[in-house]
Design a protein around this motif. Sequence first.
Motif, short mmCIF file in Angstrom:
data_model
loop_
_atom_site.label_atom_id
_atom_site.label_comp_id
_atom_site.label_asym_id
_atom_site.label_seq_id
_atom_site.Cartn_x
_atom_site.Cartn_y
_atom_site.Cartn_z
N VAL A 11 0.83 -1.21 0.00
CA VAL A 11 0.00 0.00 0.00
C VAL A 11 0.87 1.27 0.00
O VAL A 11 0.54 2.27 -0.65
CB VAL A 11 -1.00 0.00 1.20
CG1 VAL A 11 -0.27 0.13 2.54
CG2 VAL A 11 -2.03 1.11 1.05
N VAL A 12 2.03 1.21 0.68
CA VAL A 12 2.96 2.36 0.70
C VAL A 12 3.52 2.59 -0.69
O VAL A 12 3.55 3.73 -1.19
CB VAL A 12 4.10 2.11 1.73
CG1 VAL A 12 5.18 3.19 1.61
CG2 VAL A 12 3.56 2.06 3.14
N LYS B 261 2.28 1.65 -3.60
CA LYS B 261 1.26 2.09 -4.56
C LYS B 261 0.83 3.54 -4.32
O LYS B 261 0.58 4.29 -5.27
CB LYS B 261 0.06 1.14 -4.53
CG LYS B 261 0.46 -0.23 -5.08
CD LYS B 261 -0.69 -1.11 -5.46
CE LYS B 261 -0.14 -2.35 -6.17
NZ LYS B 261 -1.17 -3.24 -6.65
N CYS B 262 0.76 3.94 -3.05
CA CYS B 262 0.42 5.34 -2.74
C CYS B 262 1.51 6.29 -3.23
O CYS B 262 1.22 7.36 -3.79
CB CYS B 262 0.19 5.52 -1.24
SG CYS B 262 -1.37 4.83 -0.68
N LEU B 263 2.79 5.90 -3.04
CA LEU B 263 3.91 6.71 -3.52
C LEU B 263 3.88 6.81 -5.05
O LEU B 263 4.11 7.89 -5.62
CB LEU B 263 5.24 6.09 -3.08
CG LEU B 263 5.83 6.55 -1.75
CD1 LEU B 263 7.06 5.72 -1.41
CD2 LEU B 263 6.22 8.03 -1.80
N ALA C 246 1.26 6.48 -7.00
CA ALA C 246 0.11 7.31 -7.38
C ALA C 246 0.45 8.80 -7.21
O ALA C 246 0.12 9.62 -8.08
CB ALA C 246 -1.11 6.94 -6.54
N ALA C 247 1.14 9.12 -6.10
CA ALA C 247 1.54 10.51 -5.86
C ALA C 247 2.48 11.00 -6.96
O ALA C 247 2.35 12.13 -7.47
CB ALA C 247 2.21 10.64 -4.49
N ILE D 13 -3.30 0.09 -9.53
CA ILE D 13 -4.16 -0.47 -8.48
C ILE D 13 -4.04 -2.01 -8.43
O ILE D 13 -3.68 -2.56 -7.40
CB ILE D 13 -5.63 0.00 -8.65
CG1 ILE D 13 -5.71 1.52 -8.47
CG2 ILE D 13 -6.54 -0.71 -7.64
CD1 ILE D 13 -6.99 2.14 -8.96
#
Length: 487
Positions: free
Chosen positions: A149-150, A152-154, A156-157, A367
Amino acid sequence: MEETSLRKRREDQKSIQSNEPKTTSLQKEVGLFSGICIIVGTIIGSGIFISPKSVLSNTEAVGPCLIIWAACGILATLGALCFAELGTMIAKSGGEYPYLMEAFGPIPAYLFSWTSLFIIKPSSFAIICLSFAEYAAAPFYAGCKPPEVVVKCLAAAAILIITTVNALSVRLGSYVQNVFTAAKLVIVAIIIVSGLVLLAQGNTKNFENSFEGSQLSVGAISLAFYNGLWAYDGWNQLNYITEELKNPFRNLPLAIIIGIPLVTGCYILMNVSYFTVMTATELLQSQAVAVTFGDRVLYPASWVVPLFVAFSTIGAANGTCFTAGRLVYVAGREGHMLKVLSYISVKRLTPAPAIIFIGIIALIYIIPGDINSLVNYFSFAAWMFYGMTVLGLIVMRFTRKELERPIKVPIFIPVLVTLVSVFLVLAPIISKPEMEYLYCMLFILSGIIFYFLFVYYKFGWAQKISKPITMHLQMLMEVVPAEEAPE
């Protein structure tokens, strides 16, 4: 008058060659040295920091791994030489699109645009941003894998920031590119020099019996090629700016013959550097190969490696986003894509709709996807069209004999590249079928439905759907056509 001015500004700025509009045509301002820099700068990105692990996992030994890296370089050089003939015979920007149009007509050319827009460009963008996220997170999770999750969030950012930067300002995007290209070459030099020093000190143990334990199958070789060739992707980038090359008949093949072998040498030396401090097993267990290398060789300054690799991957992602609009622009000009995607921002003079669209699709890909499945998905689609384009070169030798060919490669080169492309597309499906290949194939073929609905027949109801969408998006994003195109 305002629209003509916008068109001039957009084309000049998109070619990243000139800040001052000159004429409505693209300017010939890219020389031999710049051409080599474009090849080296575009190819060396995230691949060499991500692919070594995947190539090794498919070859299972050091010797075959290094051979695959060299073979990928040779294939990229041969493919690029075929593209050089195509680029000087059909001197239009837009990469494979105009070549497929000339060789096979509008349907394969449309399918290439469709696949580039929905698969090749966004999945490439997603892979690079996931690579950035893995390296950016690695120092904070020493000795273990960063949570998914870390990562993928990075990623996406990163996609959101890069998309925003490129949609807001062409100049800002090009500044970002220049800074990160320099960072990329610094980290490559650090790894190669460190590796050569270690090699000179006698760290050659991992190269003994280097073919021991390899169990190669046809499927494993093709997957190793997929991952190796991902690191070389960009070998055809000069063909996207053929119209801007000075003396293209001389400089295009020269830039290819100098640039790609230069990259191949860098890649082989970087892999040798990794193996001077890691066994094959240790490399496969490493969460981020270059970070492990830095920890063992550069400590206490090992922090420079993840930092510079993150810069390198961000630069590659920025470059992918920066160039994605050009192909969409050419396809929009031909009437093959939703018109709003080839429009430009009135205030910012950037191809904002195309860039935002690529960013949204890339976000969707990160995702469910991981790097390996996305690389396979990308390579399957990309090599299908690379093979088709080189086959088009062979076909045009017989069907378009009247075309002038300032560069003419021996016929065995395109034949060899076509055969290797067929092998790369079919071998993984036959030996190890995966769902991503089926999804990819179905998606490519679904483009035919859209072609007949929106491009060929232009059904009234299809136009009734697309026109209001175009109009509302045009008002929302404040964008206008880059040039007059018939409805």
